[in-house]
Design an enzyme around this catalytic site. Sequence first.
Site, PDB file in Angstrom:
ATOM      1  CG  HIS A  96      88.647  94.536  14.595  1.00  0.00           C
ATOM      2  ND1 HIS A  96      88.887  93.294  15.126  1.00  0.00           N
ATOM      3  CD2 HIS A  96      89.086  95.429  15.536  1.00  0.00           C
ATOM      4  CE1 HIS A  96      89.433  93.426  16.336  1.00  0.00           C
ATOM      5  NE2 HIS A  96      89.564  94.709  16.597  1.00  0.00           N
ATOM      6  CG  ASP A 123      89.144  89.120  15.987  1.00  0.00           C
ATOM      7  OD1 ASP A 123      88.294  88.429  15.411  1.00  0.00           O
ATOM      8  OD2 ASP A 123      89.578  90.199  15.535  1.00  0.00           O
ATOM      9  CG  HIS A 125      88.504  86.568  12.023  1.00  0.00           C
ATOM     10  ND1 HIS A 125      87.336  87.065  12.553  1.00  0.00           N
ATOM     11  CD2 HIS A 125      88.138  85.681  11.064  1.00  0.00           C
ATOM     12  CE1 HIS A 125      86.302  86.507  11.942  1.00  0.00           C
ATOM     13  NE2 HIS A 125      86.755  85.651  11.037  1.00  0.00           N
ATOM     14  CG  ASP A 127      91.255  90.902  12.364  1.00  0.00           C
ATOM     15  OD1 ASP A 127      90.749  90.112  11.540  1.00  0.00           O
ATOM     16  OD2 ASP A 127      90.572  91.516  13.205  1.00  0.00           O
ATOM     17  CG  HIS A 140      86.972  93.357   8.423  1.00  0.00           C
ATOM     18  ND1 HIS A 140      85.745  92.933   8.889  1.00  0.00           N
ATOM     19  CD2 HIS A 140      87.274  92.525   7.395  1.00  0.00           C
ATOM     20  CE1 HIS A 140      85.333  91.891   8.186  1.00  0.00           C
ATOM     21  NE2 HIS A 140      86.230  91.623   7.280  1.00  0.00           N
ATOM     22  CG  ASP A 227      86.042  90.982  15.796  1.00  0.00           C
ATOM     23  OD1 ASP A 227      84.817  90.720  15.812  1.00  0.00           O
ATOM     24  OD2 ASP A 227      86.738  90.952  14.760  1.00  0.00           O
ATOM     25  CG  ASP A 229      84.607  88.059  14.715  1.00  0.00           C
ATOM     26  OD1 ASP A 229      85.548  87.783  15.478  1.00  0.00           O
ATOM     27  OD2 ASP A 229      84.787  88.597  13.589  1.00  0.00           O
ATOM     28  CD  GLU A 272      84.374  93.394  12.046  1.00  0.00           C
ATOM     29  OE1 GLU A 272      83.413  92.876  11.422  1.00  0.00           O
ATOM     30  OE2 GLU A 272      85.284  94.029  11.474  1.00  0.00           O
TER      31      GLU A 272
HETATM   32  N1  ARG Z   1      90.536  86.559   7.443  1.00  0.00           N
HETATM   33  C1  ARG Z   1      89.407  87.087   6.701  1.00  0.00           C
HETATM   34  C2  ARG Z   1      89.867  88.212   5.777  1.00  0.00           C
HETATM   35  O1  ARG Z   1      90.967  88.663   5.903  1.00  0.00           O
HETATM   36  C3  ARG Z   1      88.322  87.585   7.647  1.00  0.00           C
HETATM   37  C4  ARG Z   1      88.744  88.738   8.503  1.00  0.00           C
HETATM   38  C5  ARG Z   1      87.670  89.077   9.480  1.00  0.00           C
HETATM   39  N2  ARG Z   1      88.064  90.172  10.299  1.00  0.00           N
HETATM   40  C6  ARG Z   1      87.234  90.784  11.138  1.00  0.00           C
HETATM   41  N3  ARG Z   1      87.707  91.831  11.771  1.00  0.00           N
HETATM   42  N4  ARG Z   1      86.006  90.381  11.292  1.00  0.00           N
HETATM   43  O2  ARG Z   1      89.127  88.639   4.918  1.00  0.00           O
HETATM   44 MN    MN Z   2      88.715  91.378  14.066  1.00  0.00          MN
HETATM   45 MN    MN Z   3      86.913  88.776  13.839  1.00  0.00          MN
END
Ligand code: ARG
Ligand code: MN
Ligand code: MN
Length: 310
Positions: A96, A123, A125, A127, A140, A227, A229, A272
């Site tokens: 991502h 998502d 998250h 991000d 990401h 994303d 996830d 992702e």
């Molecule tokens: N918040 C966590 C980090 O900054 C996970 C980020 C996950 N992001 C994603 N695009 N899957 O490391």
């Molecule tokens: Mn993401």
């Molecule tokens: Mn994510």
Amino acid sequence: ERVSLIGAPTDVGAGRRGSSMGPEALRVAGLHKMLRGLGMEVVDRGDLIGPLNPEEKPVNGYRNLKEVAAWNGLVRDAMYEALKDGDFPILMGGDHCLAVGSIAGVAKHCHEAGKSLSVLWLDAHADFNTPDTSPSGNIHGMPIACLAGHGPKELTGLGHAVPILDPTNVIQVGIRSVDAAEKELVAENGLTVYDMRQIDEHGMRRVMDMALAKAAEAGGHMHVSFDVDFLDPSIAPGVPTTVPGGPNYREAQLCMEMIYDSGLTCSLDIMELNPAFDRGNMTAELAVELVSSLFGEQTLARTHSNRKYS
Ligand code: ARG
Ligand code: MN
Ligand code: MN
Ligand code: MN
């Protein structure tokens, strides 16, 4: 309308390897065939070729910054070119972090076309990390912050302007994992966030009504950054950062169908997807099925009669 597929086979922004295999997994799952079945013309522009993953430890809070910047420059140019050709671009990630380049390319197109831009971010998250808040240094976890102007100049400077994107035009849905210090940044920067609690309380229907009404208000071009996830890990295990408690199959389908109904989408990221964590190719196959709903696949005779804003 013609759809352009753009592959970005890299995992330079992630903590675990394998999203570099995402584009091919989507092809194997029949993304291209599915879109043609819906009556769309499809061109696969192939895979971008960028640097390998050096698997560095964080330097000044960033892992692999140089390679992340190189990939994002390639992605920006490819998205921009596809839009300039009048196509609907689909970026097949890749992790991502590439949303910085993808949205930089879209923003440049919108800037030149005099259109406003909103981003629907699906998502688990937010991000929105910076090197000060990131627990991992994995970029990401930082793309929205970079787009909003918070991050290294190698990334914040990739667009036609700084910030590349006004964060008040970002609408997030499905959020359920935000790091402690990241929460404050999300609040300060004025994103619209529909987290899982709001989906629990109001249901996907009302959340998407609100999210899409907000995007319609901005008018112009809506970019969807999906994303994978976002989805509950029980139906979508093929990602490196699973978070339990995501949308189930039915909620995800309704979400995608409502995005189609909005008539607002002009570009899409599918990010992702990580075949190294998948069972067979089930997550790619599900992503293709969901994207078919986003492009108007319906159980009954296909009609545009639900379309709201176009
Ligand atoms: N918040 C966590 C980090 O900054 C996970 C980020 C996950 N992001 C994603 N695009 N899957 O490391
Ligand atoms: Mn993401
Ligand atoms: Mn994510
Ligand atoms: Mn457009």
